[in-house]
Write an enzyme that holds these catalytic residues in place. Structure first.
Site: not given
Ligand SMILES: Cc1cc2nc3c(=O)[nH]c(=O)nc-3n(C[C@H](O)[C@H](O)[C@H](O)COP(=O)(O)O)c2cc1C
Length: 347
Positions: A106, A128, A154, A218, A242
């Site tokens: 990230s 982002y 993203t 994404k 997401h």
């Molecule tokens: C705590 C947390 C922080 C996240 N931070 C980002 C991020 O910084 N950038 C991003 O593209 N997605 C972020 N996501 C989304 C994840 O990349 C991913 O799409 C998602 O968690 C997948 O689903 P799952 O948690 O059910 O496996 C985040 C998700 C969580 C749970």
């Protein structure tokens, strides 16, 4: 009662993390409908297994954007890894490197790109873009210099999906500086640093040109958008809502995936998926619906509560579950999984 060690991970993490950190990781936007449906939709997929296929020698090795991986299951980008465990991204990266996997970092990571790269992990940068695109350049340059092999834009976050914490907010217990270590000092207060509301396909092309790296979009859920991404030069499309943290009631990735795979069937572009994957059998479903790789978001964070050891154990378990599911489905290689879904979840 959890059915497996993996199923019990969240409950164990909840017992040891500060409540606002657990809640921040666990929450979905709005009523949490998309978060919950994402997991349920994988369980709706039914297999049509092959029999009388020799499954003595099952291999999970694959290649994504030219990088050979020992497993088709990667770590999705998540912030706050340092709030979950003091070693944060470095523990995640060491365990992922040991498994021969891929980590997507990230842009809000709490460890420097150089430190993450020094673990030897294969990694991609997630970004982002801000309103003033030029403000992203220092971050992009740092990632390229540290050896990122692709950039993931993203595209589902023009604004952050809202939700109501039950108690304290995460930022009451976590220093927001944790998420800014790869940015220039004072980045957030510069005019134009807020998230872009005007993201377009040209941004994919701009990222490819500025970094010289393959670009992944994404957060795509529609076949027409997948087509626009590929036309704009995206090397891959990542089907995701997401983790249900953006538009609540957005369709489950398992249901969106087949149409996108069909749309891109004759292109070179790769297709990935995340959201609600909780077992090796879920991963087989993702591969069966045509994904080239699957990513886990929350699960590795729950495992990270136990540091590098916990993440390594999670990766071993998912690997073992996937090997078993592949044997039972008559698949020897990742590509063999393509035709083992008998009744895909309706789109
Ligand atoms: C705590 C947390 C922080 C996240 N931070 C980002 C991020 O910084 N950038 C991003 O593209 N997605 C972020 N996501 C989304 C994840 O990349 C991913 O799409 C998602 O968690 C997948 O689903 P799952 O948690 O059910 O496996 C985040 C998700 C969580 C749970």
């Amino acid at each position: 009662m959890p059915r497996s060690w993996v199923d019990g991970l969240e409950a164990r993490a909840r017992a040891s993390l500060p409540a606002p950190v657990h809640e921040y990781v666990a929450h979905g936007a709005g009523a949490g409908t998309s978060r919950d449906e994402a997991a349920a939709a994988w369980r709706d997929v039914r297999f049509l297994p092959h029999v009388l296929h020799d499954v003595t020698d099952v291999g999970l090795a694959t290649e994504v954007l030219g990088t050979r991986l020992e497993t088709p299951v990667g770590v999705a980008p998540t912030s706050l890894q340092r709030a979950v465990h003091p070693d944060g991204e470095l523990a995640m990266a060491r365990a992922t490197a040991a498994a021969g996997g891929l980590m997507v970092v990230s842009s809000n990571a709490g460890s420097t790109f150089a430190d993450i790269a020094a673990t030897g992990v294969a990694w991609w940068l997630q970004v982002y873009l801000p309103s003033d695109r030029t403000l992203a350049l220092p971050l992009l340059e740092r990632a390229v210099a540290a050896g990122a092999r692709a950039v993931v834009l993203t595209v589902d976050t023009p604004v952050v999906g809202s939700w109501e914490p039950a108690g304290d907010r995460v930022w009451d217990v976590v220093d927001p500086a944790f998420t800014r270590v790869n940015f220039d000092e004072g980045h957030d207060t510069q005019p134009g640093a807020e998230k872009a509301l005007d993201l377009g396909p040209h941004d994919l092309d701009w990222l490819a040109e500025r970094t010289g790296l393959p670009v992944v979009a994404k957060g795509v859920l529609r076949a027409d958008d997948a087509r626009r991404c590929v036309q704009a030069g995206a090397a891959a499309v990542w089907v995701s809502n997401h983790g249900g943290r953006q538009l609540d009631r957005a369709v489950a990735p398992a249901r969106a995936l087949p149409a996108i795979v069909r749309e891109l069937a004759d292109d070179d572009a790769e297709v990935y998926v995340d959201g609600g994957l909780g077992s090796g059998t879920d991963v087989l479903a993702a591969l069966g619906l045509g994904a080239d790789a699957a990513f886990l978001g929350r699960l590795p964070l729950w495992a990270l509560v136990e540091g590098e050891h916990g993440v390594g154990r999670l990766q071993d378990r998912i690997r073992a579950e996937l090997v078993e599911a592949m044997r039972l489905a008559g698949c020897r290689r990742v590509a063999d999984a393509r035709d083992v879904v008998g009744s895909p979840a309706p789109v």
